[in-house]
Design a protein around this motif. Sequence first.
Motif, PDB file in Angstrom:
ATOM      1  N   GLY A  32      -4.445 -21.909  27.509  1.00 29.92           N
ATOM      2  CA  GLY A  32      -3.884 -20.714  26.889  1.00 29.92           C
ATOM      3  C   GLY A  32      -2.900 -20.014  27.811  1.00 29.92           C
ATOM      4  N   LEU A  33      -3.171 -20.025  29.111  1.00 22.29           N
ATOM      5  CA  LEU A  33      -2.259 -19.420  30.079  1.00 22.29           C
ATOM      6  C   LEU A  33      -0.922 -20.156  30.084  1.00 22.29           C
ATOM      7  CD1 LEU A  33      -2.059 -17.278  32.332  1.00 22.29           C
ATOM      8  CD2 LEU A  33      -2.807 -19.048  33.937  1.00 22.29           C
ATOM      9  N   ILE A  34      -0.973 -21.478  29.972  1.00 26.55           N
ATOM     10  CA  ILE A  34       0.256 -22.279  29.907  1.00 26.55           C
ATOM     11  C   ILE A  34       1.047 -21.932  28.646  1.00 26.55           C
ATOM     12  CG2 ILE A  34       1.163 -24.630  29.694  1.00 26.55           C
ATOM     13  CD1 ILE A  34      -1.240 -25.561  31.376  1.00 26.55           C
ATOM     14  N   LEU A  35       0.345 -21.780  27.521  1.00 26.59           N
ATOM     15  CA  LEU A  35       1.018 -21.410  26.279  1.00 26.59           C
ATOM     16  C   LEU A  35       1.711 -20.056  26.413  1.00 26.59           C
ATOM     17  CD1 LEU A  35      -1.589 -22.423  23.520  1.00 26.59           C
ATOM     18  CD2 LEU A  35       0.467 -23.658  24.219  1.00 26.59           C
ATOM     19  N   ARG A  36       1.025 -19.093  27.003  1.00 19.43           N
ATOM     20  CA  ARG A  36       1.610 -17.753  27.152  1.00 19.43           C
ATOM     21  C   ARG A  36       2.826 -17.779  28.074  1.00 19.43           C
ATOM     22  NH1 ARG A  36      -3.942 -16.512  27.098  1.00 19.43           N
ATOM     23  NH2 ARG A  36      -4.044 -16.421  29.387  1.00 19.43           N
ATOM     24  N   ALA A  37       2.741 -18.574  29.143  1.00 20.14           N
ATOM     25  CA  ALA A  37       3.875 -18.682  30.063  1.00 20.14           C
ATOM     26  C   ALA A  37       5.079 -19.312  29.368  1.00 20.14           C
ATOM     27  CB  ALA A  37       3.470 -19.507  31.286  1.00 20.14           C
ATOM     28  N   ARG A  38       4.823 -20.330  28.574  1.00 18.44           N
ATOM     29  CA  ARG A  38       5.916 -20.987  27.857  1.00 18.44           C
ATOM     30  C   ARG A  38       6.570 -20.037  26.864  1.00 18.44           C
ATOM     31  NH1 ARG A  38       4.623 -26.398  24.500  1.00 18.44           N
ATOM     32  NH2 ARG A  38       3.515 -24.888  23.216  1.00 18.44           N
ATOM     33  N   LEU A  56      16.100 -17.312  28.467  1.00 20.68           N
ATOM     34  CA  LEU A  56      16.669 -18.112  29.553  1.00 20.68           C
ATOM     35  C   LEU A  56      17.045 -19.511  29.076  1.00 20.68           C
ATOM     36  CD1 LEU A  56      14.260 -17.090  32.467  1.00 20.68           C
ATOM     37  CD2 LEU A  56      16.612 -16.313  32.070  1.00 20.68           C
ATOM     38  N   ILE A  57      16.277 -20.005  28.088  1.00 22.75           N
ATOM     39  CA  ILE A  57      16.578 -21.312  27.512  1.00 22.75           C
ATOM     40  C   ILE A  57      17.326 -21.092  26.200  1.00 22.75           C
ATOM     41  CG2 ILE A  57      15.627 -23.462  26.615  1.00 22.75           C
ATOM     42  CD1 ILE A  57      13.234 -23.084  28.422  1.00 22.75           C
ATOM     43  N   LYS A  58      18.591 -21.468  26.175  1.00 28.87           N
ATOM     44  CA  LYS A  58      19.398 -21.284  24.971  1.00 28.87           C
ATOM     45  C   LYS A  58      19.077 -22.375  23.961  1.00 28.87           C
ATOM     46  CE  LYS A  58      21.625 -17.716  26.539  1.00 28.87           C
ATOM     47  NZ  LYS A  58      21.426 -16.381  25.933  1.00 28.87           N
ATOM     48  N   GLN A  59      18.788 -21.943  22.736  1.00 32.25           N
ATOM     49  CA  GLN A  59      18.463 -22.887  21.669  1.00 32.25           C
ATOM     50  C   GLN A  59      19.463 -22.744  20.531  1.00 32.25           C
ATOM     51  OE1 GLN A  59      14.270 -21.478  21.237  1.00 32.25           O
ATOM     52  NE2 GLN A  59      13.772 -23.637  21.463  1.00 32.25           N
ATOM     53  N   LYS A  60      19.971 -23.848  20.085  1.00 29.80           N
ATOM     54  CA  LYS A  60      20.934 -23.838  18.987  1.00 29.80           C
ATOM     55  C   LYS A  60      20.203 -24.077  17.678  1.00 29.80           C
ATOM     56  CE  LYS A  60      25.317 -25.798  17.437  1.00 29.80           C
ATOM     57  NZ  LYS A  60      26.367 -26.823  17.700  1.00 29.80           N
ATOM     58  N   HIS A 106       6.551 -27.176  18.369  1.00 30.44           N
ATOM     59  CA  HIS A 106       7.724 -27.821  18.960  1.00 30.44           C
ATOM     60  C   HIS A 106       8.738 -26.750  19.342  1.00 30.44           C
ATOM     61  CE1 HIS A 106      10.418 -31.108  19.864  1.00 30.44           C
ATOM     62  NE2 HIS A 106      11.347 -30.596  19.094  1.00 30.44           N
ATOM     63  N   THR A 107       8.725 -26.359  20.604  1.00 28.16           N
ATOM     64  CA  THR A 107       9.574 -25.248  21.046  1.00 28.16           C
ATOM     65  C   THR A 107      11.060 -25.603  21.039  1.00 28.16           C
ATOM     66  OG1 THR A 107       9.221 -25.954  23.337  1.00 28.16           O
ATOM     67  CG2 THR A 107       7.762 -24.239  22.471  1.00 28.16           C
ATOM     68  N   GLY A 108      11.393 -26.884  20.975  1.00 29.58           N
ATOM     69  CA  GLY A 108      12.796 -27.273  20.935  1.00 29.58           C
ATOM     70  C   GLY A 108      13.437 -27.046  19.588  1.00 29.58           C
ATOM     71  N   LEU A 109      12.635 -26.698  18.592  1.00 24.33           N
ATOM     72  CA  LEU A 109      13.167 -26.466  17.247  1.00 24.33           C
ATOM     73  C   LEU A 109      13.370 -24.969  17.058  1.00 24.33           C
ATOM     74  CD1 LEU A 109      13.933 -27.739  14.546  1.00 24.33           C
ATOM     75  CD2 LEU A 109      11.552 -27.550  13.839  1.00 24.33           C
ATOM     76  N   ALA A 110      14.587 -24.504  17.322  1.00 27.18           N
ATOM     77  CA  ALA A 110      14.876 -23.076  17.210  1.00 27.18           C
ATOM     78  C   ALA A 110      14.844 -22.649  15.747  1.00 27.18           C
ATOM     79  CB  ALA A 110      16.251 -22.783  17.808  1.00 27.18           C
ATOM     80  N   ARG A 111      14.304 -21.463  15.507  1.00 28.48           N
ATOM     81  CA  ARG A 111      14.292 -20.952  14.145  1.00 28.48           C
ATOM     82  C   ARG A 111      14.231 -19.432  14.143  1.00 28.48           C
ATOM     83  NH1 ARG A 111       9.589 -24.197  15.994  1.00 28.48           N
ATOM     84  NH2 ARG A 111       7.692 -23.090  15.477  1.00 28.48           N
ATOM     85  N   LEU A 121       6.642 -16.800  27.096  1.00 25.73           N
ATOM     86  CA  LEU A 121       7.363 -15.784  27.849  1.00 25.73           C
ATOM     87  C   LEU A 121       8.749 -16.281  28.238  1.00 25.73           C
ATOM     88  CD1 LEU A 121       7.306 -13.017  29.241  1.00 25.73           C
ATOM     89  CD2 LEU A 121       6.334 -14.137  31.264  1.00 25.73           C
ATOM     90  N   VAL A 122       8.830 -17.539  28.672  1.00 21.14           N
ATOM     91  CA  VAL A 122      10.122 -18.116  29.041  1.00 21.14           C
ATOM     92  C   VAL A 122      11.068 -18.133  27.841  1.00 21.14           C
ATOM     93  CG1 VAL A 122      11.283 -20.234  29.788  1.00 21.14           C
ATOM     94  CG2 VAL A 122       9.196 -19.491  30.930  1.00 21.14           C
TER      95      VAL A 122
END
Length: 361
Positions: A31-37, A45-49, A161-166, A39-40
Motif C-alpha cells: 500500500g505504501l508503494i501504491l501511495r508513493a506512485r 512530474l511524469i507527463k502523460q499524453k 495501468h498508470t501509463g493510460l492517462a485519462r 503521489l508521483v
Amino acid sequence: MSFSFFRKAPKFWERRGPTSLILWPLSWLYGLILRARKLVLDTGLIKQKPAPVPVIIVGNIRVGGTGKTPIVIALAERLQQLGWNPGIISRGYGSSSQLAPLQVKSDSDPALVGDEPVLIAKRTHNQFPIWVFPKRQQSIRALLKQSPNVNVIISDDGLQHTGLARWPAREGGRDIEFVVRDGRGEGNRFLLPAGPLREPATRERDATLLTAKDSAHKIGQQEDYFQGRRAFSLLANLGAAYQLINPNNHQTLSQIADSYLPNKITAVAALGNPQRFFDDLLSQGIAGKYIPLPDHASYTPEFFEKLNAQCILITEKDAVKCAAINDERIWVVPLSLSLPDNLAEWLQSILQRPDPYRYNL
C-alpha cells in the motif's frame, strides 16, 4: 504489475484470520508503494499524453476475474447501437511475449494474444477492432491508425495501468472508470498478499458494475460500500449450449438436465470465479460434478479423456482454448449480459461532453 501468481484465490483472502494477519505487514508495504506512485503522478512530474478519443475502462480492484469480458462485449454492442464506433484494447492475459501491439481476430491463437480477446472477437463476429499489448497507449495508437473511424475505446482491465492517462467523468471529462464487483465482494478487504485487493476498496471510480444476483437487494439496503457511489446491477443469463465440435448442434440446459443423470454430467471452468458458473448451472437444474481450475488454465485432449462423463459443460472462454480438441461430449454454455437503460443513457451523456484536454492542456 502482474499478479499471475494468484491465479487461484487462497481461502484466507475471504475473511481475516491468522494467515492474513501474518501477511498484513507486506500488504502495508504494498500500500505504501501504491501511495508513493500516486503521489508521483499527482505532482505532474511524469507527463502523460491522453488518448484522442474517450476511453472506457472496465476493471476490478480484486485479483482474478469478476466477469469483465461479457461486460466489454455488451458495452461495445450497446455503444454501436447508440451510433458510436467502438474499439477494444486488452493486455492479452496469458499471451506470449510481444514486442508490439497485435490485432485480434476470431481465429487468432489464444496462446499468442490471450483467451479473452479471442472470445470477444468470436462473440462479436469481428465487428470491432481489438488490439492487445501490455502498454495500452501503444495499443490505442495502433488501433486508431488501423481504424481511424473509431471514436470510443473500451479497455478490458487497466484501472491500475498508470501509463493510460485519462480524465475521469467524475472530474468533468469523457473517460469512464468502471469497477466490476461480483458476489465475493472485496473478501477480507486487505491489499495483496494478505488479501485479494490490488488497490484499496475505497478507490475513486465513476461507477460500480455489480454482477451478483442479489446486488439490487444490497443497494436497496444501502450497504456501506455503496454509500455515495453510482452503481448499476447487470443481469447475466446462460443460453442454450452448443456442441464444441459442431456449433450448429444446440441443446437447452433443460434438455441436458433431462437427458443425463447428474453423475454423468461434469462442468469445468477456468475462471476467476468458477463457482459462479457452477451456481448458474445449478439454478438451471444442472447438477453434476464441478471442476474449478485456475483462471486462464489451458486444456489438453488427455484432460477430457480422463473425465468419466457423458456430457461435459464448459464456458465460452474455455472453448477458445479447445479448438484442437475433438470430443463430442463437450458442450459450450454461452453467457449473455444486458445493460440497463439508465447505464446506457448515462454513458451517452458522458461521451458527448466536449474534449476537456482541448482547453486544459
